[in-house]
Design an enzyme around this catalytic site. Structure first.
Site, short mmCIF file in Angstrom:
data_model
loop_
_atom_site.label_atom_id
_atom_site.label_comp_id
_atom_site.label_asym_id
_atom_site.label_seq_id
_atom_site.Cartn_x
_atom_site.Cartn_y
_atom_site.Cartn_z
N GLU A 167 -4.49 2.40 -4.41
CA GLU A 167 -3.04 2.47 -4.37
C GLU A 167 -2.44 1.20 -3.79
O GLU A 167 -1.33 1.19 -3.28
CB GLU A 167 -2.58 3.68 -3.55
CG GLU A 167 -2.96 3.66 -2.09
CD GLU A 167 -4.32 4.28 -1.81
OE1 GLU A 167 -4.57 4.59 -0.63
OE2 GLU A 167 -5.13 4.43 -2.74
N ASP B 277 0.86 -1.19 0.00
CA ASP B 277 0.00 0.00 0.00
C ASP B 277 0.89 1.24 0.00
O ASP B 277 1.70 1.42 0.91
CB ASP B 277 -0.91 -0.01 1.22
CG ASP B 277 -1.97 1.08 1.16
OD1 ASP B 277 -1.57 2.26 1.22
OD2 ASP B 277 -3.16 0.76 1.07
N HIS C 140 -4.69 14.34 -9.74
CA HIS C 140 -4.83 12.93 -10.10
C HIS C 140 -3.98 12.53 -11.30
O HIS C 140 -3.64 11.36 -11.44
CB HIS C 140 -6.31 12.61 -10.38
CG HIS C 140 -7.15 12.59 -9.14
ND1 HIS C 140 -7.23 11.49 -8.32
CD2 HIS C 140 -7.92 13.55 -8.56
CE1 HIS C 140 -8.03 11.76 -7.29
NE2 HIS C 140 -8.46 13.00 -7.42
N ASN D 32 -2.50 12.90 -4.40
CA ASN D 32 -3.60 13.36 -5.25
C ASN D 32 -4.10 14.74 -4.84
O ASN D 32 -4.38 15.59 -5.70
CB ASN D 32 -4.76 12.35 -5.18
CG ASN D 32 -4.52 11.12 -6.03
OD1 ASN D 32 -3.81 11.17 -7.03
ND2 ASN D 32 -5.09 10.00 -5.63
N ASP E 262 -1.89 9.32 -10.97
CA ASP E 262 -2.01 8.20 -11.91
C ASP E 262 -0.64 7.83 -12.48
O ASP E 262 -0.32 6.63 -12.64
CB ASP E 262 -2.97 8.55 -13.04
CG ASP E 262 -4.42 8.54 -12.60
OD1 ASP E 262 -4.70 8.09 -11.46
OD2 ASP E 262 -5.28 8.99 -13.37
#
Length: 308
Positions: free
Chosen positions: A225, A182, A195, A190, A199
């Site tokens: 994530e 994680d 984003h 973000n 990404d």
């Protein structure tokens, strides 16, 4: 008030039904190789089965020693081969409406005649549409098991793989381990950078994971994530070592965040499959280990060996 004409059901026409029945019998029993080939190919969307049918029907018309087929579908190479040897060859790129559906090569000891090459082309012309359908079916299956952002397998693929791995481990007594990762404080990435940057970071992280593990290992994205790595034939300590290498690799990522360079770390949870447990219990133990890593400082690895 409008008059709506009534719809009369036409009665069955015995002559047409009899003709249909005869046509069906002829279609099933025809000695015509092209009709028989297309009928057999239409019974399956398995590309491997289709190529086996094609090899059988083709070999009855034009003898050959080896048939090889190769095609890249998505990120996977599909290879089919039957027979051995032969110095003489003929090669065909299977194209339909501007799209390639693989390369087929025949080998044998004697040179192929012009009449035989013409016969091969006729048979391939009848087979190309079913082969296209089988290739497209594989591509659709792959898409349903692939994460669209990172290009790696998704949670559905992971669930299937865990089920298979648990059965194999039970059957052969080989250790299988699961690592859950994680990315730490990813929401802040973000929120701060947007984003698009987030990404991009996920894509880089997925690529780094795939570079860090063995070719026999599998990497999955199973959450926003969150990533998973399935390690066949890997015991607990070796799995922990893999998780630590993953953390080092992720910590080495550098992404342009505008005013300053963006870095990220990851927390890892490890669980090795235990006899008699289900795939979901195995996953739950790895998730519990990840939870401990997140709540014990992050950027660390925790192992969970038993169900509490």
């Amino acid at each position: 008030m409008k008059n709506i004409p009534s719809i009369h059901k036409s009665s069955s026409q015995p002559q047409k039904l009899a003709a249909l029945r005869q046509a069906h019998q002829d279609w099933n029993n025809t000695p015509d190789v092209l009709t028989r080939l297309t009928r057999r190919l239409s019974t399956t969307l398995s590309l491997e089965q289709q190529l086996a049918i094609l090899a059988e029907e083709l070999g009855g018309i034009v003898p050959f020693d080896t048939l090889n087929y190769r095609h890249r579908i998505g990120k996977q190479d599909f290879v089919y081969a039957t027979g051995m040897g032969g110095p003489h060859r003929c090669e065909y790129r299977l194209n339909l409406e501007g799209t390639n559906y693989g390369t087929l090569i025949l080998h044998r000891k004697q040179r192929f005649s012009e009449q035989e090459l013409e016969g091969i082309e006729m048979i391939l012309g009848a087979a190309i549409c079913p082969i296209r359908n089988a290739c497209q079916y594989i591509a659709i299956e792959q898409a349903s098991l692939t994460d669209s952002l990172t290009g790696i397998p998704n949670k559905r693929a992971m669930d299937d793989a865990l089920q298979r791995a648990s059965l194999l481990s039970e059957r052969h007594g080989e250790p299988y381990s699961l690592v859950l990762c994680d990315l730490d404080h990813f929401k802040a990435v973000n929120d701060t950078h947007g984003h698009v940057v987030g990404d991009h970071l996920l894509q880089v992280a997925a690529a780094e994971l795939e570079k860090t593990v063995r070719t026999s290992d599998s990497v999955y994205r199973f959450g926003g994530e969150e990533f998973a790595v399935l390690l066949p034939h890997t015991a607990e300590q070796d799995a922990k070592d893999v998780a630590d290498r993953i953390r080092e690799a992720i910590a080495g990522i550098r992404v342009d965040g505008g005013e300053k360079e963006l870095r990220i770390t990851t927390s890892c949870g490890v669980a090795t499959f235990l006899a008699k447990e289900s795939a979901q219990e195995w996953l739950a133990r790895a998730d519990e280990a990840l939870y401990r890593a997140k709540h014990q400082g992050r950027n660390c690895t925790r192992v969970f060996a038993t169900i509490s």
